[in-house]
Design an enzyme around this catalytic site. Structure first.
Site, PDB file in Angstrom:
ATOM      1  N   GLU A  91       0.818  -1.206   0.000  1.00 46.19           N
ATOM      2  CA  GLU A  91       0.000   0.000   0.000  1.00 46.19           C
ATOM      3  C   GLU A  91       0.859   1.267   0.000  1.00 46.19           C
ATOM      4  OE1 GLU A  91      -3.974  -1.526   2.354  1.00 46.19           O
ATOM      5  OE2 GLU A  91      -2.233  -1.035   3.553  1.00 46.19           O
ATOM      6  N   CYS A 104       3.434   8.559   0.596  1.00 45.76           N
ATOM      7  CA  CYS A 104       4.131   7.680   1.533  1.00 45.76           C
ATOM      8  C   CYS A 104       4.248   6.311   0.861  1.00 45.76           C
ATOM      9  CB  CYS A 104       3.294   7.610   2.813  1.00 45.76           C
ATOM     10  SG  CYS A 104       3.936   6.478   4.051  1.00 45.76           S
ATOM     11  N   CYS A 111       7.549  -6.624   6.660  1.00 46.86           N
ATOM     12  CA  CYS A 111       8.706  -5.998   7.301  1.00 46.86           C
ATOM     13  C   CYS A 111       9.285  -6.973   8.314  1.00 46.86           C
ATOM     14  CB  CYS A 111       8.269  -4.718   8.016  1.00 46.86           C
ATOM     15  SG  CYS A 111       9.650  -3.762   8.691  1.00 46.86           S
ATOM     16  N   CYS A 115       8.471  -4.421  15.035  1.00 46.53           N
ATOM     17  CA  CYS A 115       8.178  -3.473  16.111  1.00 46.53           C
ATOM     18  C   CYS A 115       6.795  -3.822  16.667  1.00 46.53           C
ATOM     19  CB  CYS A 115       8.190  -2.040  15.576  1.00 46.53           C
ATOM     20  SG  CYS A 115       9.786  -1.596  14.835  1.00 46.53           S
ATOM     21  N   CYS A 118       3.376  -2.032  15.454  1.00 47.21           N
ATOM     22  CA  CYS A 118       3.151  -1.720  14.035  1.00 47.21           C
ATOM     23  C   CYS A 118       2.458  -2.876  13.308  1.00 47.21           C
ATOM     24  CB  CYS A 118       4.485  -1.408  13.359  1.00 47.21           C
ATOM     25  SG  CYS A 118       4.341  -1.043  11.598  1.00 47.21           S
ATOM     26  N   CYS A 334      -0.089   6.167  10.103  1.00 48.98           N
ATOM     27  CA  CYS A 334       1.186   5.521  10.458  1.00 48.98           C
ATOM     28  C   CYS A 334       0.942   4.215  11.191  1.00 48.98           C
ATOM     29  CB  CYS A 334       2.004   6.414  11.390  1.00 48.98           C
ATOM     30  SG  CYS A 334       2.380   8.016  10.732  1.00 48.98           S
TER      31      CYS A 334
HETATM   32  N1  SAH Z   1      10.585   1.037   8.927  1.00 52.31           N
HETATM   33  C1  SAH Z   1      10.687   2.473   8.806  1.00 52.31           C
HETATM   34  C2  SAH Z   1       9.627   3.048   7.896  1.00 52.31           C
HETATM   35  C3  SAH Z   1       8.206   2.951   8.431  1.00 52.31           C
HETATM   36  S1  SAH Z   1       7.758   4.529   9.001  1.00 52.31           S
HETATM   37  C4  SAH Z   1      10.670   3.099  10.185  1.00 52.31           C
HETATM   38  O1  SAH Z   1      10.452   2.391  11.159  1.00 52.31           O
HETATM   39  O2  SAH Z   1      10.906   4.295  10.294  1.00 52.31           O
HETATM   40  C5  SAH Z   1       6.320   4.185   9.907  1.00 52.31           C
HETATM   41  C6  SAH Z   1       6.270   5.028  11.161  1.00 52.31           C
HETATM   42  O3  SAH Z   1       5.031   4.760  11.847  1.00 52.31           O
HETATM   43  C7  SAH Z   1       7.384   4.713  12.156  1.00 52.31           C
HETATM   44  O4  SAH Z   1       7.851   5.905  12.705  1.00 52.31           O
HETATM   45  C8  SAH Z   1       6.674   3.917  13.246  1.00 52.31           C
HETATM   46  O5  SAH Z   1       7.326   4.088  14.477  1.00 52.31           O
HETATM   47  C9  SAH Z   1       5.288   4.503  13.212  1.00 52.31           C
HETATM   48  N2  SAH Z   1       4.242   3.595  13.655  1.00 52.31           N
HETATM   49  C10 SAH Z   1       4.216   2.259  13.532  1.00 52.31           C
HETATM   50  N3  SAH Z   1       3.076   1.761  14.044  1.00 52.31           N
HETATM   51  C11 SAH Z   1       2.357   2.808  14.484  1.00 52.31           C
HETATM   52  C12 SAH Z   1       1.062   2.941  15.077  1.00 52.31           C
HETATM   53  N4  SAH Z   1       0.304   1.887  15.289  1.00 52.31           N
HETATM   54  N5  SAH Z   1       0.632   4.171  15.385  1.00 52.31           N
HETATM   55  C13 SAH Z   1       1.408   5.259  15.118  1.00 52.31           C
HETATM   56  N6  SAH Z   1       2.606   5.201  14.528  1.00 52.31           N
HETATM   57  C14 SAH Z   1       3.088   3.987  14.228  1.00 52.31           C
END
Ligand code: SAH
Length: 343
Positions: A91, A104, A111, A115, A118, A334
């Site tokens: 997406e 974006c 991935c 984390c 996420c 995000c």
């Molecule tokens: N892998 C890279 C690119 C993804 S950016 C990275 O980690 O930076 C996606 C962003 O969304 C990251 O900053 C992550 O910390 C944030 N994120 C992930 N899950 C989220 C959630 N459930 N709510 C808000 N932000 C989230």
């Protein structure tokens, strides 16, 4: 095997055409067709002779973006679901704002970072995307906006995947994004976000004048390692060291993303830890209240808590903002991208 031209930066197109005995300017023509006029086949390339076009059709392919679904949010945000040739899906999210329009993009199918908060991490790693697949997200959005007389102005590698774990293909795409024969974007309009792959953060920022964003999310090693397993490999000391070293172009700051998780990393003491950790580094901190999804049970703190956290940072002399929830109603915010995969 036919040669895929989509995803080739200008240097590769030049080598390809020169190996075919063609003039050097053919590469520039092709680059403009692919990345400025969004061509999906050779037949429309009218400044190339018919025999040349036939020759290209016989030996090369141009994979077109295959967007299966467009989801529109009430706030103007759009989410696109792309089907890749092997059946996988990814997406991207287009975010219109006052004075700019950001796409974006995803860089991997799934991935491997895992984390805990996420949705993409929850589906696990499938494979790296090719430069053609990554750039096709930009081509699709660019074409769609052009039809509305609008322009894509910013690209953020903040979709699915960890861009620095797909370094080579992402680098090819960055070349295309920055090239005068490609999308011709200024480096400050291209942001690569990382969970903290320290060595590649440095090499990428030395190679390209792009902006770097770091997903910090915790300012203590014990907590960060729990939330983000990559921290065990590259702990905070190394991460922050790299943030100090990243060549900063005049006035350019490193962006820091910090997801606020209620009762986990959102206390005033946590905010003071962040301020202490980042002291002296030119940063811009984006606080992102947790966006809910079906893969986890974290909770977002109330607005007042997010604001109090932000104020601690501001009082410490830092630039900090609480990010709005764009596209939350279509699961495009995000951390919500899972390309239709279920828990
Ligand atoms: N892998 C890279 C690119 C993804 S950016 C990275 O980690 O930076 C996606 C962003 O969304 C990251 O900053 C992550 O910390 C944030 N994120 C992930 N899950 C989220 C959630 N459930 N709510 C808000 N932000 C989230």
């Amino acid at each position: 095997m036919p040669v895929e031209l989509k995803g080739m930066p200008i240097g590769e197109l030049e080598s390809f055409f020169s190996a075919e005995g063609k003039e050097r300017f053919r590469a520039r023509q092709m680059s403009r067709w692919l990345y400025q006029r969004f061509a999906d086949d050779f037949s429309g390339m009218t400044d190339l002779s018919k025999p040349f076009r036939d020759q290209l059709s016989a030996g090369c392919t141009l994979t077109a973006p295959a967007c299966e679904l467009v989801d529109g949010s009430s706030d103007g945000t759009e989410k696109y679901l792309f089907r890749l040739q092997d059946g996988e899906s990814v997406e991207s999210v287009m975010i219109p704002e006052e004075g700019r329009t950001t796409l974006c993009v995803s860089s991997q199918v799934g991935c491997a970072m895992r984390c805990g908060f996420c949705a993409t991490g929850a589906i696990g790693f499938k494979r790296n995307m090719t430069a053609a697949e990554i750039v096709n997200q930009v081509v699709f959005a660019g074409k769609r906006l052009k039809a509305r007389d609008q322009l894509l102005t910013n690209i953020v590698f903040m979709g699915m995947g960890e861009p620095l774990e797909n370094y080579d293909e992402v680098s090819r795409v960055i070349e295309i994004l920055l090239s005068v024969y490609g999308f011709h974007l200024a480096g400050k309009r291209v942001t690569v976000s990382t969970a903290g792959v320290v060595p590649r953060m440095l090499s990428l920022s030395e190679r390209f004048p792009v902006s770097i964003a770091v997903s910090l999310n915790a300012a203590r090693d014990d907590l960060r390692s729990e939330l983000m397993p990559i921290n065990r490999k590259y702990p905070l000391k190394e991460l922050v060291g790299a943030m100090r070293e990243i060549p900063l172009h005049r006035g350019r700051k490193v962006t820091v993303e910090y997801v606020l998780l209620q009762g986990v990393n959102d206390s005033l003491a946590d905010a003071r830890d962040v301020a202490r950790l980042l002291k002296g580094i030119p940063v811009k901190i984006n606080l992102i209240p947790f966006n809910a999804h079906e893969f986890g049970d974290f909770v977002s703190p109330p607005r007042s808590v997010a604001d109090a956290f932000r104020d601690v940072l501001i009082d410490a002399g830092m630039l900090a903002i609480t990010r709005g929830r764009r596209g939350n109603d279509i699961s495009a915010a995000c951390g919500q991208l899972s390309a239709g995969q279920k828990a």
